[in-house]
Design a protein around this motif. Sequence first.
Motif, PDB file in Angstrom:
ATOM      1  N   UNK A 106      37.856  52.268  26.166  1.00  0.00           N
ATOM      2  CA  UNK A 106      37.766  53.049  27.099  1.00  0.00           C
ATOM      3  C   UNK A 106      36.212  53.557  27.245  1.00  0.00           C
ATOM      4  N   UNK A 107      35.805  53.940  26.152  1.00  0.00           N
ATOM      5  CA  UNK A 107      34.467  54.882  26.247  1.00  0.00           C
ATOM      6  C   UNK A 107      33.431  53.765  26.563  1.00  0.00           C
ATOM      7  N   UNK A 108      33.573  52.527  26.035  1.00  0.00           N
ATOM      8  CA  UNK A 108      32.619  51.624  26.706  1.00  0.00           C
ATOM      9  C   UNK A 108      32.540  51.119  28.154  1.00  0.00           C
ATOM     10  N   UNK A 109      33.702  51.331  28.868  1.00  0.00           N
ATOM     11  CA  UNK A 109      33.983  51.075  30.305  1.00  0.00           C
ATOM     12  C   UNK A 109      33.367  52.297  30.810  1.00  0.00           C
ATOM     13  N   UNK A 110      33.717  53.553  30.325  1.00  0.00           N
ATOM     14  CA  UNK A 110      33.162  54.756  31.049  1.00  0.00           C
ATOM     15  C   UNK A 110      31.627  54.714  31.175  1.00  0.00           C
ATOM     16  N   UNK A 111      30.815  54.482  29.880  1.00  0.00           N
ATOM     17  CA  UNK A 111      29.442  54.370  29.890  1.00  0.00           C
ATOM     18  C   UNK A 111      28.767  53.233  30.852  1.00  0.00           C
ATOM     19  N   UNK A 112      29.644  52.083  30.903  1.00  0.00           N
ATOM     20  CA  UNK A 112      28.988  51.010  31.783  1.00  0.00           C
ATOM     21  C   UNK A 112      29.074  51.460  33.025  1.00  0.00           C
ATOM     22  N   UNK A 113      30.166  52.065  33.484  1.00  0.00           N
ATOM     23  CA  UNK A 113      30.315  52.246  34.987  1.00  0.00           C
ATOM     24  C   UNK A 113      29.387  53.412  35.360  1.00  0.00           C
ATOM     25  N   UNK A 114      28.993  54.432  34.404  1.00  0.00           N
ATOM     26  CA  UNK A 114      27.919  55.380  34.680  1.00  0.00           C
ATOM     27  C   UNK A 114      26.660  54.566  35.024  1.00  0.00           C
ATOM     28  N   UNK A 115      26.359  53.685  34.282  1.00  0.00           N
ATOM     29  CA  UNK A 115      25.031  53.084  34.303  1.00  0.00           C
ATOM     30  C   UNK A 115      25.000  52.155  35.401  1.00  0.00           C
ATOM     31  N   UNK A 116      26.190  51.657  35.874  1.00  0.00           N
ATOM     32  CA  UNK A 116      26.186  50.854  37.116  1.00  0.00           C
ATOM     33  C   UNK A 116      25.940  51.816  38.437  1.00  0.00           C
ATOM     34  N   UNK A 117      26.637  53.041  38.163  1.00  0.00           N
ATOM     35  CA  UNK A 117      26.570  53.820  39.406  1.00  0.00           C
ATOM     36  C   UNK A 117      25.139  54.486  39.550  1.00  0.00           C
ATOM     37  N   UNK A 118      24.467  54.417  38.343  1.00  0.00           N
ATOM     38  CA  UNK A 118      22.967  54.935  38.403  1.00  0.00           C
ATOM     39  C   UNK A 118      21.970  53.822  38.856  1.00  0.00           C
ATOM     40  N   UNK A 119      22.496  52.786  39.225  1.00  0.00           N
ATOM     41  CA  UNK A 119      21.513  51.605  39.506  1.00  0.00           C
ATOM     42  C   UNK A 119      20.882  50.804  38.555  1.00  0.00           C
ATOM     43  N   UNK A 120      21.501  50.962  37.424  1.00  0.00           N
ATOM     44  CA  UNK A 120      21.026  50.078  36.288  1.00  0.00           C
ATOM     45  C   UNK A 120      21.501  48.526  36.334  1.00  0.00           C
ATOM     46  N   UNK A 121      20.904  47.448  35.983  1.00  0.00           N
ATOM     47  CA  UNK A 121      21.435  46.245  35.755  1.00  0.00           C
ATOM     48  C   UNK A 121      22.473  46.211  34.619  1.00  0.00           C
ATOM     49  N   UNK A 122      23.572  45.668  34.798  1.00  0.00           N
ATOM     50  CA  UNK A 122      24.559  45.344  33.906  1.00  0.00           C
ATOM     51  C   UNK A 122      24.685  43.977  33.541  1.00  0.00           C
ATOM     52  N   UNK A 123      24.423  43.682  32.300  1.00  0.00           N
ATOM     53  CA  UNK A 123      24.572  42.170  31.771  1.00  0.00           C
ATOM     54  C   UNK A 123      25.896  41.763  31.174  1.00  0.00           C
ATOM     55  N   UNK A 124      26.377  40.634  31.434  1.00  0.00           N
ATOM     56  CA  UNK A 124      27.628  40.177  30.894  1.00  0.00           C
ATOM     57  C   UNK A 124      27.631  40.226  29.495  1.00  0.00           C
ATOM     58  N   UNK A 125      28.815  40.507  29.007  1.00  0.00           N
ATOM     59  CA  UNK A 125      29.198  40.654  27.484  1.00  0.00           C
ATOM     60  C   UNK A 125      29.665  39.457  26.886  1.00  0.00           C
ATOM     61  N   UNK A 126      30.038  38.511  27.810  1.00  0.00           N
ATOM     62  CA  UNK A 126      30.691  37.220  27.189  1.00  0.00           C
ATOM     63  C   UNK A 126      29.883  36.026  26.987  1.00  0.00           C
TER      64      UNK A 126
END
Length: 467
Positions: free
Chosen positions: A447-467
């Motif tokens: 859950x913590x990883x998901x929240x950290x990722x959505x915060x970065x996404x909302x801030x406009x950061x590029x999110x790279x795939x983890x798979x």
Amino acid sequence: MKRQWIMAGVICLCLAFLGVAWFMLGSPEDTGEDSGETEIAAWANEETVQAVQVENDQGGYTLRWTEEEAEAEGMEGLPLDTDTIEDIRDSLGSLTAIREITDGQGRLADFGLEEPAAQAEITAEDGDSLTLLVGDEVPDEETSSRYVSWENRVFTVESSQIEGLLYGNASLLSRELTPDSDENFLVTRVAISRQDGEDIVIEYSDSQELAGYTVNSYQMVSPREYPADSGLAEDVFPGLFGLEADSVTAIHPSDQEKENLGTASPWRTLQVDYTDGEGEEHSFSLAVSQPENGVVSVVSGETDIIYQCSEEDMSWLDETEETLVSHTVLAPDIKTLAELEITAGEEQYVFRLQNVGEDDEKITCGGEETDGSSFRSFYYTLIGFSADDVLFENFPDTASLTETVRVRYVYTDGTEDVLACYEEAPRQIYAELNQGERGFRLTATQVETMLETVQRLAAGEEIEARY
């Protein structure tokens, strides 16, 4: 002094006499003179054995061959171990002695041949026959060998040539319980009936290509309708194939034997339906007793044999509804989403999706457009939640828990799902779907990883795939 000399003389004479007797009579292990031949064939020419009738302390057996097909008397219709039976036939047809014990016929008891371990009547295709007695093992030999007798002569032969004559009926039976696995097999249905619970039934759902691999999906249909674990095809199903018994316990068992061995009312039964690479449908079944001291009794299909197996070789016995259901918390297809809302305390992130997967796809967050590739990378983190436990009843009282995250999925058809996450224990989250539809226990890290990722996404950061 004279008396002492006389006594010494008597002792010497006695020792000399004993030495001569030892030399003349030989020890029990003395094998007599060799014939001078290094190999003595039992047959004038190598023969094809037509029949063999064996008597031994295992009960013996009678084998006959008709057009290369073996028949075992009293075991008609039972699965035979063709490799073992052909080894017996080939060995007896080319039986060759290592050496002959030239004086052996006069002292059969020395070689275990007066009361032989086995007696066999062997008949060749041309009508020649041979009566063979099997005696003791030859001591102090580098190669395991035994004393045998045929045609009133005693020989030694390698044990491997005549070991089949020491078998009973049980050794002639196949111990294969289920067919060997094949990568082209597709399991279409698995049913586990339980004496102490409801039946578990899993059925094939569909297949899809992912990264060049075919992934098969399965659905649990009993005791409830629910997606089955995604690892079944790789982790569970292979263990259902290629099972072999350790031994045969009973052939044509009586009703009392079935009752005593626990197969009259099996503790577990397994039914597997599958198709082969040609699309042909097949099935097999097992009936298993309750484990006792690490072993189980097993009946394969309608075969009139009870086998014994190690409990640990039957891994499916331990499978339950909880181990076979999917532990994925919730994984809706992204194309079905119209809106995704994530609330964590005072923070809230609302994503709106339009025409996902189309040329005019549009994803926004707070009115600002969001990169589709980054959103997908975040979404895979969200739908990758994997529970340690899946609950269908006896849910915790959420009124006493603190909610940490709430995820609301709104679908294009107007329906929605709500997943509420609560801190149940240190580093443990209890997540409940739709206020008690089902519950999950998972690690707080996910859950913590998901929240950290959505915060970065909302801030406009590029999110790279983890798979």
